[in-house]
Scaffold this motif. Sequence first.
Motif, mmCIF file in Angstrom:
data_model
loop_
_atom_site.group_PDB
_atom_site.id
_atom_site.type_symbol
_atom_site.label_atom_id
_atom_site.label_comp_id
_atom_site.label_asym_id
_atom_site.label_seq_id
_atom_site.Cartn_x
_atom_site.Cartn_y
_atom_site.Cartn_z
ATOM 1 N N PRO A 1 0.440 -1.345 -0.009
ATOM 2 C CA PRO A 1 0.070 0.044 0.098
ATOM 3 C C PRO A 1 0.371 1.000 0.042
ATOM 4 N N ALA A 2 0.742 2.285 -0.068
ATOM 5 C CA ALA A 2 1.128 3.642 -0.287
ATOM 6 C C ALA A 2 1.395 4.153 0.835
ATOM 7 N N PRO A 3 3.086 4.588 1.236
ATOM 8 C CA PRO A 3 3.189 4.546 2.433
ATOM 9 C C PRO A 3 2.447 6.186 2.682
ATOM 10 N N TRP A 4 1.680 6.778 2.629
ATOM 11 C CA TRP A 4 0.780 7.787 2.903
ATOM 12 C C TRP A 4 -0.919 7.831 2.767
ATOM 13 N N VAL A 5 -1.576 8.127 3.470
ATOM 14 C CA VAL A 5 -2.956 8.531 3.051
ATOM 15 C C VAL A 5 -3.108 9.751 2.164
ATOM 16 N N GLY A 6 -4.040 9.848 0.829
ATOM 17 C CA GLY A 6 -4.061 10.665 0.025
ATOM 18 C C GLY A 6 -2.597 10.305 -1.578
ATOM 19 N N LEU A 7 -1.728 9.986 -0.972
ATOM 20 C CA LEU A 7 -0.966 8.852 -2.506
ATOM 21 C C LEU A 7 -1.869 7.877 -2.975
ATOM 22 N N HIS A 8 -2.498 8.448 -4.225
ATOM 23 C CA HIS A 8 -3.152 7.165 -5.126
ATOM 24 C C HIS A 8 -1.837 6.721 -6.077
ATOM 25 N N VAL A 9 -1.673 5.260 -6.932
ATOM 26 C CA VAL A 9 -1.230 5.060 -7.795
ATOM 27 C C VAL A 9 -1.820 4.307 -9.062
ATOM 28 N N CYS A 10 -2.887 4.816 -9.241
ATOM 29 C CA CYS A 10 -3.283 4.310 -11.153
ATOM 30 C C CYS A 10 -2.792 3.828 -11.875
ATOM 31 N N THR A 11 -2.467 2.616 -12.996
ATOM 32 C CA THR A 11 -2.567 2.289 -14.069
ATOM 33 C C THR A 11 -3.883 2.814 -15.354
ATOM 34 N N VAL A 12 -3.290 3.480 -15.709
ATOM 35 C CA VAL A 12 -4.615 4.234 -17.531
ATOM 36 C C VAL A 12 -4.176 3.480 -18.245
ATOM 37 N N SER A 13 -5.179 3.173 -18.790
ATOM 38 C CA SER A 13 -5.013 2.359 -20.575
ATOM 39 C C SER A 13 -5.576 3.691 -21.310
ATOM 40 N N LEU A 14 -4.192 4.463 -22.506
ATOM 41 C CA LEU A 14 -4.534 5.198 -22.750
ATOM 42 C C LEU A 14 -5.530 5.183 -24.302
ATOM 43 N N ARG A 15 -5.602 5.529 -24.852
ATOM 44 C CA ARG A 15 -5.973 5.565 -26.057
ATOM 45 C C ARG A 15 -5.658 6.591 -26.760
ATOM 46 N N VAL A 16 -4.072 6.449 -27.925
ATOM 47 C CA VAL A 16 -3.277 7.136 -28.293
ATOM 48 C C VAL A 16 -3.532 7.469 -29.873
ATOM 49 N N LEU A 17 -3.290 8.353 -30.171
ATOM 50 C CA LEU A 17 -3.939 9.093 -32.193
ATOM 51 C C LEU A 17 -2.287 9.466 -31.637
ATOM 52 N N ASP A 18 -1.403 8.823 -33.076
ATOM 53 C CA ASP A 18 -0.343 10.113 -33.810
ATOM 54 C C ASP A 18 -0.886 10.734 -35.132
ATOM 55 N N GLN A 19 -0.769 11.230 -35.411
ATOM 56 C CA GLN A 19 -0.767 12.120 -36.660
ATOM 57 C C GLN A 19 0.187 12.763 -37.336
ATOM 58 N N SER A 20 0.695 12.495 -38.591
ATOM 59 C CA SER A 20 1.235 13.444 -38.726
ATOM 60 C C SER A 20 0.860 13.466 -40.619
ATOM 61 N N ASN A 21 1.796 14.944 -40.863
ATOM 62 C CA ASN A 21 1.023 14.900 -42.934
ATOM 63 C C ASN A 21 0.929 13.547 -43.477
ATOM 64 N N SER A 22 1.422 12.477 -43.285
ATOM 65 C CA SER A 22 1.813 11.433 -44.002
ATOM 66 C C SER A 22 1.266 10.280 -42.949
ATOM 67 N N ALA A 23 1.085 10.390 -42.046
ATOM 68 C CA ALA A 23 0.649 8.840 -40.821
ATOM 69 C C ALA A 23 -0.457 9.194 -40.106
ATOM 70 N N ARG A 24 -1.603 8.101 -40.211
ATOM 71 C CA ARG A 24 -2.194 8.235 -39.177
ATOM 72 C C ARG A 24 -2.501 6.402 -37.885
ATOM 73 N N ASN A 25 -1.426 7.242 -37.265
ATOM 74 C CA ASN A 25 -1.573 5.597 -36.299
ATOM 75 C C ASN A 25 -2.278 6.209 -35.020
ATOM 76 N N THR A 26 -3.016 4.322 -34.295
ATOM 77 C CA THR A 26 -3.875 4.918 -33.461
ATOM 78 C C THR A 26 -3.439 2.950 -32.420
ATOM 79 N N TYR A 27 -3.228 3.423 -30.999
ATOM 80 C CA TYR A 27 -2.827 1.875 -30.397
ATOM 81 C C TYR A 27 -2.907 2.706 -28.977
#
Length: 107
Positions: free
Chosen positions: A46-72
């Motif tokens: 557990p966290a060493p003090w009350v108020g410290l939170h640990v989260c794992t976030v799953s991000l939907r990412v979009l990389d976009q440029s003039n020549s490409a578009r990539n999602t992951y």
Amino acid sequence: MFVQEFEATGINAGTYPYLAGQQAYRSATVGSMMCDGELAKVRERPAPWVGLHVCTVSLRVLDQSNSARNTYTAPVSIMLNCPPAATAPADRCVMVGFYAAPNRVVY
């Protein structure tokens, strides 16, 4: 720490000029988030003090440029310091760290 974590996302000083020339940008939205008791590693240590939170976030990412578009999808671990922690602002949480490298993501 932050330089190493940003480089784990694939952006560093060598790639930046190329990406800028391609008018590249990255955006992300939260797909899902699990915090504290939902994470096996946090239940074990557990966290060493009350108020410290640990989260794992799953991000939907979009990389976009003039020549490409990539999602992951990319997992990122974040640490938040929230009230009632003595070092947190009275009315909100603040991010105190994040890990993008796969070996540092908390599940």
